[in-house]
Each structure stands twice: as structure tokens, then as C-alpha cells.
Design a protein around this motif. Structure first.
Motif, PDB file in Angstrom:
ATOM      1  N   ASN A  27      -2.560 -14.291 -11.317  1.00 43.17           N
ATOM      2  CA  ASN A  27      -2.588 -13.057 -12.092  1.00 43.17           C
ATOM      3  C   ASN A  27      -1.603 -12.063 -11.510  1.00 43.17           C
ATOM      4  OD1 ASN A  27      -4.589 -13.744 -13.971  1.00 43.17           O
ATOM      5  ND2 ASN A  27      -6.230 -13.203 -12.552  1.00 43.17           N
ATOM      6  N   ASP A  28      -1.168 -11.132 -12.354  1.00 42.99           N
ATOM      7  CA  ASP A  28      -0.258 -10.082 -11.901  1.00 42.99           C
ATOM      8  C   ASP A  28      -1.032  -9.127 -10.997  1.00 42.99           C
ATOM      9  OD1 ASP A  28       1.937  -8.522 -11.579  1.00 42.99           O
ATOM     10  OD2 ASP A  28       1.926  -7.673 -13.599  1.00 42.99           O
ATOM     11  N   VAL A  29      -0.691  -9.094  -9.707  1.00 38.88           N
ATOM     12  CA  VAL A  29      -1.357  -8.244  -8.730  1.00 38.88           C
ATOM     13  C   VAL A  29      -0.302  -7.688  -7.775  1.00 38.88           C
ATOM     14  CG1 VAL A  29      -3.530  -9.548  -8.809  1.00 38.88           C
ATOM     15  CG2 VAL A  29      -1.782 -10.149  -7.117  1.00 38.88           C
ATOM     16  N   GLU A  30      -0.762  -6.878  -6.822  1.00 35.44           N
ATOM     17  CA  GLU A  30       0.142  -6.310  -5.830  1.00 35.44           C
ATOM     18  C   GLU A  30      -0.466  -6.475  -4.444  1.00 35.44           C
ATOM     19  OE1 GLU A  30       2.322  -2.033  -4.792  1.00 35.44           O
ATOM     20  OE2 GLU A  30       1.269  -2.331  -6.691  1.00 35.44           O
ATOM     21  N   PHE A  31       0.207  -7.249  -3.588  1.00 33.63           N
ATOM     22  CA  PHE A  31      -0.205  -7.417  -2.200  1.00 33.63           C
ATOM     23  C   PHE A  31       0.377  -6.274  -1.358  1.00 33.63           C
ATOM     24  CE2 PHE A  31      -1.161 -11.572  -3.675  1.00 33.63           C
ATOM     25  CZ  PHE A  31      -1.932 -12.228  -2.720  1.00 33.63           C
ATOM     26  N   THR A  32      -0.464  -5.648  -0.545  1.00 35.87           N
ATOM     27  CA  THR A  32      -0.003  -4.648   0.420  1.00 35.87           C
ATOM     28  C   THR A  32      -0.524  -5.072   1.788  1.00 35.87           C
ATOM     29  OG1 THR A  32      -0.114  -2.894  -1.247  1.00 35.87           O
ATOM     30  CG2 THR A  32       0.048  -2.211   1.057  1.00 35.87           C
ATOM     31  N   PRO A  33       0.269  -5.819   2.553  1.00 40.03           N
ATOM     32  CA  PRO A  33      -0.206  -6.317   3.855  1.00 40.03           C
ATOM     33  C   PRO A  33      -0.338  -5.190   4.872  1.00 40.03           C
ATOM     34  CG  PRO A  33       2.105  -6.869   3.529  1.00 40.03           C
ATOM     35  CD  PRO A  33       1.620  -6.278   2.235  1.00 40.03           C
ATOM     36  N   SER A  36       3.857  -5.522   7.188  1.00 38.86           N
ATOM     37  CA  SER A  36       4.859  -6.217   6.382  1.00 38.86           C
ATOM     38  C   SER A  36       5.674  -7.197   7.213  1.00 38.86           C
ATOM     39  CB  SER A  36       5.789  -5.200   5.711  1.00 38.86           C
ATOM     40  OG  SER A  36       5.072  -4.357   4.853  1.00 38.86           O
ATOM     41  N   SER A  37       5.938  -6.844   8.464  1.00 37.13           N
ATOM     42  CA  SER A  37       6.785  -7.697   9.303  1.00 37.13           C
ATOM     43  C   SER A  37       6.090  -9.000   9.691  1.00 37.13           C
ATOM     44  CB  SER A  37       7.201  -6.939  10.561  1.00 37.13           C
ATOM     45  OG  SER A  37       6.057  -6.527  11.295  1.00 37.13           O
ATOM     46  N   ASP A  38       4.747  -8.966   9.764  1.00 38.81           N
ATOM     47  CA  ASP A  38       3.999 -10.156  10.180  1.00 38.81           C
ATOM     48  C   ASP A  38       3.254 -10.818   9.018  1.00 38.81           C
ATOM     49  OD1 ASP A  38       4.763  -9.698  12.831  1.00 38.81           O
ATOM     50  OD2 ASP A  38       3.050  -8.366  13.171  1.00 38.81           O
ATOM     51  N   SER A  57      -4.974 -18.307   1.722  1.00 38.97           N
ATOM     52  CA  SER A  57      -5.235 -17.831   3.077  1.00 38.97           C
ATOM     53  C   SER A  57      -4.161 -16.820   3.440  1.00 38.97           C
ATOM     54  CB  SER A  57      -5.240 -19.001   4.074  1.00 38.97           C
ATOM     55  OG  SER A  57      -4.003 -19.700   4.019  1.00 38.97           O
ATOM     56  N   SER A  58      -4.536 -15.844   4.238  1.00 35.93           N
ATOM     57  CA  SER A  58      -3.558 -14.819   4.642  1.00 35.93           C
ATOM     58  C   SER A  58      -4.099 -14.044   5.822  1.00 35.93           C
ATOM     59  CB  SER A  58      -3.266 -13.857   3.478  1.00 35.93           C
ATOM     60  OG  SER A  58      -4.326 -12.942   3.311  1.00 35.93           O
ATOM     61  N   ASN A  59      -3.217 -13.254   6.441  1.00 38.60           N
ATOM     62  CA  ASN A  59      -3.712 -12.270   7.388  1.00 38.60           C
ATOM     63  C   ASN A  59      -4.063 -11.006   6.612  1.00 38.60           C
ATOM     64  OD1 ASN A  59      -1.075 -11.584   6.797  1.00 38.60           O
ATOM     65  ND2 ASN A  59      -0.322 -11.803   8.902  1.00 38.60           N
ATOM     66  N   ARG A  60      -4.435  -9.934   7.290  1.00 40.56           N
ATOM     67  CA  ARG A  60      -5.037  -8.789   6.616  1.00 40.56           C
ATOM     68  C   ARG A  60      -4.104  -8.186   5.555  1.00 40.56           C
ATOM     69  NH1 ARG A  60      -6.656  -3.423   6.372  1.00 40.56           N
ATOM     70  NH2 ARG A  60      -8.917  -3.191   6.335  1.00 40.56           N
ATOM     71  N   THR A  61      -4.627  -8.071   4.329  1.00 40.97           N
ATOM     72  CA  THR A  61      -3.850  -7.496   3.237  1.00 40.97           C
ATOM     73  C   THR A  61      -4.789  -6.997   2.145  1.00 40.97           C
ATOM     74  OG1 THR A  61      -2.001  -7.920   1.714  1.00 40.97           O
ATOM     75  CG2 THR A  61      -3.619  -9.666   1.961  1.00 40.97           C
ATOM     76  N   ASN A  62      -4.292  -6.060   1.341  1.00 44.26           N
ATOM     77  CA  ASN A  62      -5.041  -5.582   0.188  1.00 44.26           C
ATOM     78  C   ASN A  62      -4.371  -6.108  -1.075  1.00 44.26           C
ATOM     79  OD1 ASN A  62      -5.184  -2.998  -1.984  1.00 44.26           O
ATOM     80  ND2 ASN A  62      -7.112  -3.676  -1.129  1.00 44.26           N
ATOM     81  N   ILE A  63      -5.167  -6.666  -1.970  1.00 43.55           N
ATOM     82  CA  ILE A  63      -4.658  -7.217  -3.228  1.00 43.55           C
ATOM     83  C   ILE A  63      -5.203  -6.346  -4.348  1.00 43.55           C
ATOM     84  CG2 ILE A  63      -4.481  -9.266  -4.668  1.00 43.55           C
ATOM     85  CD1 ILE A  63      -5.366 -10.866  -2.126  1.00 43.55           C
ATOM     86  N   ASP A 119      -7.974 -10.670   8.596  1.00 46.90           N
ATOM     87  CA  ASP A 119      -7.200 -11.698   9.290  1.00 46.90           C
ATOM     88  C   ASP A 119      -7.942 -13.032   9.290  1.00 46.90           C
ATOM     89  OD1 ASP A 119      -4.974 -10.167   9.950  1.00 46.90           O
ATOM     90  OD2 ASP A 119      -5.921  -9.371  11.756  1.00 46.90           O
ATOM     91  N   ASN A 120      -7.174 -14.120   9.190  1.00 48.49           N
ATOM     92  CA  ASN A 120      -7.718 -15.484   9.208  1.00 48.49           C
ATOM     93  C   ASN A 120      -8.704 -15.735   8.071  1.00 48.49           C
ATOM     94  OD1 ASN A 120      -6.326 -16.145  11.677  1.00 48.49           O
ATOM     95  ND2 ASN A 120      -7.859 -14.896  12.749  1.00 48.49           N
TER      96      ASN A 120
END
Length: 316
Positions: A27-33, A36-38, A57-63, A119-120
Motif C-alpha cells: 500500500n502507499d505509505v510513508e516510512f520515517t525511520p 535514516s543513515s542506519d 522486518s526492520s529497525n525502528r521506524t514509523n509507517i 528495533d528487531n
């Protein structure tokens, strides 16, 4: 299964490239980790009959999925979210579900959501169209955003089943019985929800469906500074008293929900570097606030600090 990873994307445009890739595949969403560098994420896709399996799976982010991401012509999809590892928080349809391993939540693609994964974290999503799901769960909208815990009813059994099935799909499992298997899986998931919320007043089909209508109306008009319980009741052709009854089961007043959702949208833009050039007042007024003082006071109550300090900490 098809697999995608941020490792295949250029470091300097990783977040924006991942947003484009994920939006095309899901779906069209926006990831804001958080960093950003990691930022690191992985997505695997498979299918079992009418169900699309997606493991992320990802490290800490807001979708974030807002009204601007939702096209009126897009098909309505429902996703069962299984927290397979780690933890996450889903804010959706007026509810907040804090998920830990083995927990489920249901998400409607036609309504906005905010999904923060820690994270994790690993989440397995089972997506299907509304018509297919409603053959098994007639009123899925009344369960959207609710927290189905691993230790309730059949939830633990279903979480184990979904994890093992996802693992088999990743190894290339196929069968002539895919369609039948998928139907049985949806039936079992629906039963898990029915058992999980059988004593909850929110399972009232009428009130649950009406609540979803109210939430969609609010989300569609969230930027309107004139939005109020009276305006909502008039727009939906119901009485103000019935509107209060619909919301009573959530434990949150309609006006409080409106303020909270506006604050969530404001907070999302305040911590987004792309909005750093906009003043706090511009952001607040764009989301329906018409008083800078009221915005600052309510933001402080919600987030424990003034919006200016929140921006400083989030962007530092």
C-alpha cells in the motif's frame, strides 16, 4: 516468495527509494525511520490462494498512511497483522494496539493508520480483499485497530500456524488445495477474533459498523476547523445522542478523538525533516487547529513537552 531489501538501494536515497518500492508492492505509505543513515528493512511476498503473505522486518521506524495516500478508486483490502518478533504500536480507527510477539491486529486499507515498529521487529501480514474476508468475518470494520492478544482463545494457535505456514511459503510450498487451505485459514482467524472479543461490547455489529463510519467521516474532514460532534451527527444523519452512544464503547469522547488525531498528524509532520521549513503554527492550522495557544497546550498534554521542544529533540 519475492524478497526486497534496503541493502539493494543507494544509501543516500534509501528511505525515499524504499517508500517507493513498498508503496508499489503493498500500500502507499510513508516510512520515517528513527535513523535514516542506519535504516534497514526487508520485505518478502508470497501467496496462498486469495491471501497475500507479506513478511516485513526492520529497525525502528514509523509507517504512516494518511488520507492523501488513499485513492477512492483503490480496492479495499484487509490485513491481519501478526507480530512475529519484537514489538510495535498500531494506531488505527480510533484504537491503539501495542503488539508483542504472537499478537494480532486487523487493518483496513481504506482508513489511515500509524504503525511504529521497534528495533528487531518482524511482522507477518495476511492481506485479502473485503469481499473474500466478509464471507468469513461479516463485519471486519468493527475489529480494525483492536488488540488481539496471544494468550486469548485461539490466538496463540493461529499465530503459530501463520508463522509456520509463512515459513513453508518461503521455501516454495504450493498445492492444488491452496484455495481451500486459504478459506480454512480465514475461517480460523475469524473464529479467533470472535472468541477473543465475544464478551466485549464493541462486538455489537450495529455499533461497530457505525463506529467505523464515524471514524471515516472524521478522517475525511480532519483538516476542517469547524469539525465538531454536532457537524458529524448532521453529516451522518444521526442524533448527537446516538453519536455519543456509538463512541461510548471506546472510552474516548468524539471531541477527544478529533484532538488526538489532529495532534498525531501534527506530530508526524513536526518530526519529519521535510517539514522543517514550515512553522509550527502553519502545521497546526493545516490540521484544523485555529488557536496557536490551544495547540501548544494540548500538544504538551499529549506528548509531555511543547511542540517546539518536540521538534528540537526529534530533528537533533
Amino acid at each position: 516468495m519475492q524478497s526486497y531489501s534496503t541493502e539493494m538501494l543507494p544509501a543516500e536515497t534509501r528511505t525515499s527509494a524504499w517508500n517507493a518500492l513498498y508503496s508499489k508492492q503493498m500500500n502507499d505509505v510513508e516510512f520515517t525511520p528513527a535513523s535514516s543513515s542506519d535504516f534497514a528493512a526487508r520485505l518478502s511476498l508470497g501467496r496462498l490462494g486469495p491471501i497475500q503473505f507479506a513478511r516485513m522486518s526492520s529497525n525502528r521506524t514509523n509507517i504512516l498512511r494518511t488520507r492523501r495516500h488513499i485513492l477512492p478508486s483503490a480496492p479495499r483490502l484487509y490485513s491481519f497483522l501478526l507480530q512475529a518478533r519484537g514489538s510495535s504500536t498500531l494506531s488505527h480507527c480510533g484504537h491503539e494496539a501495542q503488539l508483542t510477539a504472537g499478537d494480532f491486529a486487523l487493518c483496513d486499507s481504506s482508513a489511515p493508520h500509524s504503525f511504529t515498529v521497534e528495533d528487531n521487529s518482524m511482522v507477518i501480514m495476511l492481506r485479502t480483499d473485503a469481499a473474500t474476508l466478509k464471507k468469513h468475518l461479516p463485519t471486519p470494520e468493527k475489529f480494525c485497530g483492536l488488540h488481539l492478544r496471544n494468550d486469548v482463545g485461539l490466538t496463540g494457535t493461529m499465530s503459530t500456524t501463520v508463522e509456520r505456514l509463512n515459513g513453508q511459503l518461503e521455501t516454495g510450498f504450493t498445492s492444488i488445495y491452496d484455495e481451500r487451505f486459504a478459506r480454512n485459514l480465514l475461517e480460523m482467524l475469524s473464529m479467533a477474533y470472535a472468541l477473543g472479543f465475544e464478551t466485549d461490547p464493541e462486538v455489537s455489529a450495529v455499533l461497530g459498523g457505525r463506529h467505523a463510519e464515524v471514524v471515516r467521516y472524521i478522517e475525511d474532514h480532519l483538516r476542517d476547523p469547524q469539525l465538531s460532534p454536532a457537524l458529524i451527527a448532521k453529516g451522518l444523519r444521526i442524533s448527537p445522542r446516538y453519536l455519543r452512544t456509538i463512541f461510548a464503547s471506546t472510552g474516548e469522547k468524539v471531541s477527544a478523538y478529533i484532538i488526538r488525531r489532529r495532534l498525531e498528524e501534527c506530530a508526524g509532520q513536526i518530526r519529519d525533516p521535510r517539514w522543517a521549513g514550515h512553522t509550527l503554527t502553519e502545521i497546526a492550522f493545516a490540521w484544523g487547529f485555529n488557536s496557536a495557544a490551544h495547540f501548544t497546550r494540548t500538544f504538551h498534554e499529549q506528548y509531555g513537552m511543547p511542540p517546539r521542544e518536540y521538534r528540537r529533540q526529534m530533528l537533533s
